[in-house]
Design a protein around this motif. Structure first.
Motif, PDB file in Angstrom:
ATOM      1  N   PRO A  84       0.818  -1.228   0.000  1.00  0.00           N
ATOM      2  CA  PRO A  84       0.000   0.000   0.000  1.00  0.00           C
ATOM      3  C   PRO A  84       0.850   1.276   0.000  1.00  0.00           C
ATOM      4  CG  PRO A  84      -0.748  -1.552   1.672  1.00  0.00           C
ATOM      5  CD  PRO A  84       0.504  -2.121   1.088  1.00  0.00           C
ATOM      6  N   GLU A  85       1.973   1.250   0.737  1.00  0.00           N
ATOM      7  CA  GLU A  85       2.797   2.469   0.831  1.00  0.00           C
ATOM      8  C   GLU A  85       3.708   2.684  -0.377  1.00  0.00           C
ATOM      9  OE1 GLU A  85       4.692  -0.596   3.705  1.00  0.00           O
ATOM     10  OE2 GLU A  85       2.698  -0.019   3.010  1.00  0.00           O
ATOM     11  N   ASP A  86       3.905   1.652  -1.195  1.00  0.00           N
ATOM     12  CA  ASP A  86       4.701   1.811  -2.424  1.00  0.00           C
ATOM     13  C   ASP A  86       4.182   0.810  -3.455  1.00  0.00           C
ATOM     14  OD1 ASP A  86       6.534   1.984  -4.467  1.00  0.00           O
ATOM     15  OD2 ASP A  86       8.302   1.899  -3.175  1.00  0.00           O
ATOM     16  N   ARG A  87       3.317   1.283  -4.335  1.00  0.00           N
ATOM     17  CA  ARG A  87       2.620   0.409  -5.285  1.00  0.00           C
ATOM     18  C   ARG A  87       3.563  -0.254  -6.294  1.00  0.00           C
ATOM     19  NH1 ARG A  87      -2.002  -0.848  -3.496  1.00  0.00           N
ATOM     20  NH2 ARG A  87      -2.834  -1.266  -5.553  1.00  0.00           N
ATOM     21  N   ARG A  88       4.836   0.168  -6.336  1.00  0.00           N
ATOM     22  CA  ARG A  88       5.790  -0.460  -7.266  1.00  0.00           C
ATOM     23  C   ARG A  88       6.379  -1.736  -6.697  1.00  0.00           C
ATOM     24  NH1 ARG A  88       9.732   4.370  -7.380  1.00  0.00           N
ATOM     25  NH2 ARG A  88       9.160   4.033  -5.242  1.00  0.00           N
ATOM     26  N   VAL A  89       6.227  -1.910  -5.379  1.00  0.00           N
ATOM     27  CA  VAL A  89       6.793  -3.093  -4.709  1.00  0.00           C
ATOM     28  C   VAL A  89       5.695  -4.136  -4.524  1.00  0.00           C
ATOM     29  CG1 VAL A  89       7.911  -3.946  -2.604  1.00  0.00           C
ATOM     30  CG2 VAL A  89       8.523  -1.700  -3.527  1.00  0.00           C
ATOM     31  N   TYR A  90       5.974  -5.356  -4.976  1.00  0.00           N
ATOM     32  CA  TYR A  90       5.013  -6.443  -4.824  1.00  0.00           C
ATOM     33  C   TYR A  90       5.502  -7.453  -3.793  1.00  0.00           C
ATOM     34  CZ  TYR A  90       2.413  -4.779  -8.830  1.00  0.00           C
ATOM     35  OH  TYR A  90       1.656  -4.013  -9.678  1.00  0.00           O
ATOM     36  N   ILE A  91       4.587  -7.829  -2.904  1.00  0.00           N
ATOM     37  CA  ILE A  91       4.870  -8.820  -1.864  1.00  0.00           C
ATOM     38  C   ILE A  91       4.284 -10.151  -2.329  1.00  0.00           C
ATOM     39  CG2 ILE A  91       4.351  -9.447   0.548  1.00  0.00           C
ATOM     40  CD1 ILE A  91       6.292  -7.064   0.173  1.00  0.00           C
ATOM     41  N   LEU A  92       5.012 -11.230  -2.064  1.00  0.00           N
ATOM     42  CA  LEU A  92       4.559 -12.559  -2.462  1.00  0.00           C
ATOM     43  C   LEU A  92       4.096 -13.364  -1.250  1.00  0.00           C
ATOM     44  CD1 LEU A  92       7.428 -13.357  -4.976  1.00  0.00           C
ATOM     45  CD2 LEU A  92       5.106 -12.596  -5.528  1.00  0.00           C
ATOM     46  N   HIS A  93       3.001 -14.090  -1.416  1.00  0.00           N
ATOM     47  CA  HIS A  93       2.460 -14.983  -0.382  1.00  0.00           C
ATOM     48  C   HIS A  93       2.147 -16.314  -1.052  1.00  0.00           C
ATOM     49  CE1 HIS A  93       1.161 -11.281   1.821  1.00  0.00           C
ATOM     50  NE2 HIS A  93       0.909 -10.853   0.601  1.00  0.00           N
ATOM     51  N   LEU A  94       2.197 -17.385  -0.278  1.00  0.00           N
ATOM     52  CA  LEU A  94       1.705 -18.663  -0.779  1.00  0.00           C
ATOM     53  C   LEU A  94       0.203 -18.716  -0.509  1.00  0.00           C
ATOM     54  CD1 LEU A  94       4.392 -21.213   0.492  1.00  0.00           C
ATOM     55  CD2 LEU A  94       4.244 -20.104  -1.736  1.00  0.00           C
ATOM     56  N   THR A  95      -0.558 -19.230  -1.477  1.00  0.00           N
ATOM     57  CA  THR A  95      -1.978 -19.493  -1.239  1.00  0.00           C
ATOM     58  C   THR A  95      -2.066 -20.750  -0.371  1.00  0.00           C
ATOM     59  OG1 THR A  95      -2.132 -20.938  -3.157  1.00  0.00           O
ATOM     60  CG2 THR A  95      -2.580 -18.582  -3.540  1.00  0.00           C
ATOM     61  N   ALA A  96      -3.277 -21.123   0.035  1.00  0.00           N
ATOM     62  CA  ALA A  96      -3.441 -22.362   0.815  1.00  0.00           C
ATOM     63  C   ALA A  96      -2.911 -23.544   0.004  1.00  0.00           C
ATOM     64  CB  ALA A  96      -4.912 -22.558   1.170  1.00  0.00           C
ATOM     65  N   GLU A  97      -3.235 -23.566  -1.290  1.00  0.00           N
ATOM     66  CA  GLU A  97      -2.750 -24.653  -2.146  1.00  0.00           C
ATOM     67  C   GLU A  97      -1.224 -24.593  -2.290  1.00  0.00           C
ATOM     68  OE1 GLU A  97      -3.796 -26.807  -6.407  1.00  0.00           O
ATOM     69  OE2 GLU A  97      -4.926 -25.019  -5.798  1.00  0.00           O
ATOM     70  N   GLY A  98      -0.687 -23.368  -2.379  1.00  0.00           N
ATOM     71  CA  GLY A  98       0.764 -23.181  -2.459  1.00  0.00           C
ATOM     72  C   GLY A  98       1.464 -23.699  -1.221  1.00  0.00           C
ATOM     73  N   LYS A  99       0.850 -23.438  -0.050  1.00  0.00           N
ATOM     74  CA  LYS A  99       1.415 -23.940   1.214  1.00  0.00           C
ATOM     75  C   LYS A  99       1.404 -25.463   1.231  1.00  0.00           C
ATOM     76  CE  LYS A  99       0.712 -20.058   4.239  1.00  0.00           C
ATOM     77  NZ  LYS A  99      -0.296 -19.218   4.785  1.00  0.00           N
ATOM     78  N   PHE A 100       0.310 -26.039   0.725  1.00  0.00           N
ATOM     79  CA  PHE A 100       0.200 -27.495   0.680  1.00  0.00           C
ATOM     80  C   PHE A 100       1.279 -28.087  -0.238  1.00  0.00           C
ATOM     81  CE2 PHE A 100      -1.342 -31.335  -1.468  1.00  0.00           C
ATOM     82  CZ  PHE A 100      -1.463 -32.178  -0.372  1.00  0.00           C
ATOM     83  N   VAL A 101       1.448 -27.501  -1.426  1.00  0.00           N
ATOM     84  CA  VAL A 101       2.441 -27.997  -2.391  1.00  0.00           C
ATOM     85  C   VAL A 101       3.853 -27.839  -1.808  1.00  0.00           C
ATOM     86  CG1 VAL A 101       3.486 -27.597  -4.667  1.00  0.00           C
ATOM     87  CG2 VAL A 101       0.997 -27.707  -4.441  1.00  0.00           C
ATOM     88  N   ALA A 102       4.162 -26.648  -1.258  1.00  0.00           N
ATOM     89  CA  ALA A 102       5.490 -26.412  -0.667  1.00  0.00           C
ATOM     90  C   ALA A 102       5.736 -27.391   0.477  1.00  0.00           C
ATOM     91  CB  ALA A 102       5.603 -24.966  -0.173  1.00  0.00           C
TER      92      ALA A 102
END
Length: 150
Positions: A84-102
């Motif tokens: 929100p404070e810098d729209r040029r920076v993107y943060i990555l998260h795992l989805t629930a499925e991503g957490k399961f796969v990882a």
């Protein structure tokens, strides 16, 4: 030991580990490439990292990295959110499925390494782990080695 050439030993180890990674990465209907499994691992390991942080950890240029992340987003394994404070920076998260796969990949890798270490006694296992730590620490100190080239 038949071969004591360090480069050859490292190449062989990297190749075997790479083959293991390659074989491990079909979870349910999700087929994950080796580099994608590394990306999932890093997103999971670092708490809400930026795209730049993960790309740097993996020594990847941001363009190639972005393409891989897009694929993971399409597979519903990763979510990308603008800060929100810098729209040029993107943060990555795992989805629930991503957490399961990882988590599934982690579990398979742990099982494989447990099996590999089962052929060693405790002293040998500790020696290998201590040696790998020492090797990694020394590689970080090298001017030639372990900084992303680009």
């Amino acid at each position: 030991m038949e071969n004591s050439n360090p480069r050859e030993l490292l190449q062989l180890t990297a190749r075997r580990f790479g083959l293991l990674n390659k074989n491990c990465c079909t979870i349910g209907s999700n087929e994950v490439s080796l580099i994608q499994s590394h990306i999932l691992y890093e997103i999971d390991r670092q708490h809400e990292p930026s795209m730049q942080q993960v790309a740097e950890s993996l020594g990847m240029d941001i363009t190639t990295f972005s393409r891989q992340v897009q694929t993971l987003i399409k597979k519903n394994l990763v979510k990308k959110t603008a800060l929100p404070e810098d729209r040029r920076v993107y943060i990555l998260h795992l989805t629930a499925e991503g957490k399961f796969v990882a988590g599934s990949i982690d579990h398979m890798m742990d099982e494989y390494l447990d099996e590999v270490f089962s052929f060693m006694n405790d002293f040998e296992k500790e020696t290998v782990i201590r040696s790998l730590k020492l090797l990694n620490e020394s590689m970080l100190k090298s001017k030639m080695c372990c900084t992303p080239m680009g």
